[in-house]
Design an enzyme around this catalytic site. Structure first.
Site, short mmCIF file in Angstrom:
data_model
loop_
_atom_site.label_atom_id
_atom_site.label_comp_id
_atom_site.label_asym_id
_atom_site.label_seq_id
_atom_site.Cartn_x
_atom_site.Cartn_y
_atom_site.Cartn_z
N ASN A 1 0.34 12.20 6.48
CA ASN A 1 -0.99 11.68 7.53
C ASN A 1 -0.65 10.93 8.94
O ASN A 1 -0.95 10.65 9.36
CB ASN A 1 -0.94 9.78 7.17
CG ASN A 1 -0.79 9.96 5.24
OD1 ASN A 1 -0.12 9.47 4.28
ND2 ASN A 1 -2.37 10.41 4.88
N ILE B 1 -1.02 9.46 14.42
CA ILE B 1 -1.27 8.25 13.10
C ILE B 1 -2.30 8.09 12.97
O ILE B 1 -3.52 7.48 12.76
CB ILE B 1 -0.17 7.52 12.67
CG1 ILE B 1 1.51 7.94 13.68
CG2 ILE B 1 0.68 6.35 11.75
CD1 ILE B 1 2.28 6.26 14.30
N CYS B 2 -2.51 8.36 11.05
CA CYS B 2 -3.87 7.86 10.21
C CYS B 2 -3.93 6.56 9.59
O CYS B 2 -3.16 6.71 8.20
CB CYS B 2 -4.08 9.12 9.25
SG CYS B 2 -5.65 8.68 8.67
N LEU B 3 -3.73 6.02 9.85
CA LEU B 3 -3.61 4.47 9.08
C LEU B 3 -4.65 3.24 9.92
O LEU B 3 -4.99 3.46 10.55
CB LEU B 3 -2.03 3.50 10.11
CG LEU B 3 -1.43 2.96 8.68
CD1 LEU B 3 -0.96 2.81 7.58
CD2 LEU B 3 -0.58 2.15 10.05
#
Lengths: 160, 638
Positions: free
Chosen positions: A86, A93-95
């Site tokens: 991710n 960061i993909c969050l």
């Protein structure tokens, strides 16, 4: 609103962080070239959870607070080419809690963000892949994935 | 206006919440007067304001048949402001509220969740095993609101409390105000909560969740709670504003001016009154120096202008609650795009509501478009646009033809056509060469190759300097056809473009003109009413220019026939009038404007007549069904 909400809030967060922060973590403002503190750009480190393939290492991060923080979330990045399903090749960061359109709330603080990222390390979200190598390995060949992660843990190994 | 006034008076009598007097905004008033506690008795339908005059039905064309007897299949519509949609939606919410017996704002949130699909929402609600869980899943706390929601704002002095957004806390000497929603009790300071809501509002969010994050709170704020914060915010801003004004503003206060002009302290300022007042002033206070008077009048103007500006700003910025409703309204418009269209003019908040057609043949807009009719509508502010494609008015050019024309203009193919007909490649280096006169002996500028334009062979083989013996020119029919169509396109495109440029130039001239008129009003006591006629002339002129512009695009696609000649004649007559009025605006001495008023109005009315005749002629060309069929087939209009 004339008061600088961003700086005030960051100062307060810094105070709080110094008073109390989770074990193994660090987070501090960077220094400008003239030696003064740059409150709007921080560096931080997240320890891998013990008992996982991420253990015994602290993963470095950069945090930059946009002008309209805390209305907008801070930008948090791992070093480029960080190995995780991710994390984009750029290190972003993909969050969902880091996404203004999704779950970002102005009441989320550094501590909960960093804890959230620590959680993400060992429990990647297979539904939002951000890079090909780690995501492919994670979903197709767990052995290769574990090997690569451990190799990366070596790179960021804690100095004991 | 009187209707509206009654409407509010009527409500404020019943209202249990005292109006603060701060909130002049229509929406704010209306909401604050909604008595949340006794929902059953409150009926929106009963408000006399709902049957206001704005609901007059309008038509997309001035005649139901052209003089030639062709039906124009008019579109019926109604002009509303975006805020009016709120009234419609409130009725829906009320209906749901009566069924579910929930607080108003909770029903609104449910409807928002389901994009106003009432049936689906009720279905889900009724089939849910546990209503409370179902509501909670949708961010709603079931328990009924108490009567006084203003207690959601509390003043805190406890030093242990900290706002989770700004990380500030109160002290005993410096108390802070905190707000939390009724259902979750997550407290944040009012400043931060308001800022959070404003940010969310700005990005067009609806049903905004509580800002609490650890763990995430999914409770959604209701309109009642928003109202509490919105009113609080209005009060704060008002306080701040007056404070600032008192500090900074050295101009005369309103009260002082009113006294100076012997105005009743309750009467409102308006431009027209201002003149009487000015006269009054001049007569009574003759002893004062002329300079002094001018200064005062100037101040007076400044104040009025400032006040107008403030009012516009206030409306634009809106209160939290009205902006929230605005978002809901515009979302509703985009969901129901067949029924509502937002005016495409910049900064215009008006909406056109579709009602039906003045024709049995046409069932929907698409069918109307296929008949090559143009559903032109005007919003409340008199901006004309096409309901079919949501573009600015493009009569007489039908929507489908506008599409064709735009594609053609954007498309490079016409340029390529030109290159094909007018240039040749250098036989050696393949640079594009345009022959712009002279003999056939060409020398390429890029590679200095000498060649013959006709046969593209080496020039040394040519003994005679002026004739190529090798090649007998054979007029290729394809090339000439391409050239012909290209010329035709260039002709209409140039005219189209010229009108566009004239339109822009007229606009500039008219802006200058407008400023002069304003000066005239101030300097020579010409009243606003007297000089307002020029505005309608301006609008009519610009609209006719648009018609002329699009007529060239239209004519490009019309095959040569008698109808086309008729159109061209009508077009010529219209353009005559347009030029006449345009020239009048350009030439007239500003001092003569009032004297020349009849002239302006005469030319304008004959121009409008010419425009109507022209548009009718354009419709009439398709009177013959075959012409229409041929046209549609030829240009492949679906």
């Amino acid at each position: 609103m004339s008061r600088d909400l961003r700086t005030e809030r960051i100062q307060q967060e810094r105070k709080q962080w110094r008073k109390d922060h989770p074990f193994g973590f660090y987070a501090k403002p960077t220094k400008k070239s003239d030696g003064s503190l740059d409150l709007h750009n921080w560096t931080a480190g997240i320890p891998g959870k013990q008992g996982t393939i991420w253990e015994n290492a602290t993963y470095p991060l950069t945090i930059s607070f946009p002008e309209d923080y805390p209305a907008k979330p801070p930008k948090i990045k791992f070093p480029p080419a960080f190995y995780h399903p991710n994390v984009y090749p750029s290190g972003t960061i993909c969050l969902s809690i880091l996404n203004e359109e999704q779950d970002w709330r102005p009441a989320i603080n550094i501590k909960s963000l960093l804890l959230g990222i620590q959680e993400l390390l060992d429990t990647p979200n297979p539904n939002s892949p951000a890079q090909e190598p780690a995501w492919k390995a994670f979903s197709k060949s767990p052995e290769e994935y574990q090997k690569k992660v451990k190799l990366q843990a070596q790179q960021y190994k804690d100095k004991v | 206006m009187t209707d509206d006034d009654e409407y509010f008076e009527d409500f404020s009598d019943n209202s249990s919440i005292e109006l603060s007097g701060v909130d002049e905004d229509v929406l704010g008033n209306e909401l604050s007067s909604v008595d949340i506690s006794d929902s059953g008795e409150y009926e929106f339908d009963d408000g006399p304001g709902n049957t206001d005059s704005s609901s007059e039905i309008l038509y997309s064309f001035y005649k139901s048949r052209t003089s030639g007897g062709i039906p124009t299949h008019r579109l019926k519509y109604r002009n509303i402001a975006l805020d009016d949609i709120q009234k419609e939606l409130e009725k829906d919410v009320k209906k749901v509220q009566n069924m579910l017996q929930l607080d108003y704002g909770k029903c609104l949130n449910l409807l928002l969740q389901y994009s106003w699909n009432e049936h689906k929402m009720l279905d889900m609600y009724m089939n849910a095993p546990n209503h409370q869980d179902y509501l909670l899943k949708n961010g709603i706390y079931e328990a009924k609101f108490p009567e006084d929601l203003s207690r959601l704002i509390s003043t805190e002095t406890d030093e242990n409390i900290l706002c989770g957004i700004c990380y500030c806390g109160p002290t005993k000497d410096e108390p802070m105000n905190f707000f939390s929603m009724y259902g979750c009790k997550h407290k944040f300071c009012t400043d931060c909560y308001i800022q959070y809501l404003k940010n969310k509002n700005e990005s067009g969010s609806m049903a905004i969740e509580c800002p609490f994050a650890d763990p995430k709170c999914h409770l959604k704020i209701t309109i009642e709670e928003l109202n509490v914060l919105s009113e609080y915010n209005n009060k704060m801003e008002e306080k701040h504003f007056y404070h600032k004004k008192q500090e900074e503003c050295n101009l005369l206060s309103e009260e002082q001016i009113k006294q100076m002009y012997k105005l009743d302290s309750d009467s409102e300022f308006e431009f027209d009154e201002q003149l009487d007042v000015e006269d009054d002033f001049n007569n009574t206070v003759k002893t004062k120096e002329k300079m002094k008077i001018d200064e005062l009048v100037y101040d007076f103007h400044t104040i009025i202008q400032q006040r107008e500006r403030e009012e516009i700003d206030k409306k634009r910025n809106r209160t939290i609650i009205s902006k929230y409703w605005y978002n809901i309204g515009s979302r509703y418009c985009t969901i129901n795009t067949k029924k509502y269209k937002h005016c495409p003019s910049p900064d215009c908040d008006n909406v056109v509501q579709f009602i039906g057609f003045d024709s049995d043949i046409v069932a929907n807009i698409e069918e109307l478009k296929r008949l090559l009719m143009i559903p032109l509508v005007r919003c409340k502010s008199n901006h004309q646009f096409c309901f079919g494609c949501n573009e600015t008015a493009h009569a007489p050019c039908p929507c489908k033809v506008v599409q064709l024309w735009k594609i053609k203009c954007e498309d490079d193919s016409e340029t390529l056509n030109w290159i094909q007909t007018n240039t040749k490649d250098c036989p050696r280096c393949h640079s594009l060469i345009e022959k712009n006169g002279g003999c056939n002996h060409m020398t390429c500028k890029s590679c200095t190759y000498n060649f013959c334009w006709i046969c593209l062979g080496d020039w040394t083989a040519h003994r005679n300097n002026y004739r190529c013996d090798k090649y007998v020119p054979n007029e290729d029919s394809d090339v000439s056809k391409v050239r012909e169509s290209l010329e035709k396109y260039m002709f209409y495109f140039n005219h189209f473009n010229n009108q566009r440029i004239s339109h822009d130039k007229d606009k500039q001239i008219l802006e200058i003109f407008e400023n002069k008129i304003k000066e005239l009003q101030i300097n020579s006591g010409v009243s606003w009413i007297e000089s307002v006629f020029y505005k309608e002339c301006v609008n009519a002129l610009l609209e006719c220019r648009e018609s002329l512009k699009w007529s060239y695009a239209f004519l490009f696609y019309i095959p040569n026939c008698r109808g086309k000649q008729l159109i061209e004649t009508a077009q010529w007559q219209l353009s005559n009038k347009v030029e006449q009025l345009s020239r009048l605006f350009e030439d007239v001495e500003i001092g003569d404007v009032i004297k020349k008023k009849p002239m302006f109005l005469t030319i304008k009315s004959s121009m409008v007549t010419a425009q109507n005749v022209f548009l009718e002629t354009c419709i009439d060309i398709f009177a013959d069904k075959h012409t229409l069929k041929d046209f549609v087939q030829r240009w492949n209009i679906k």
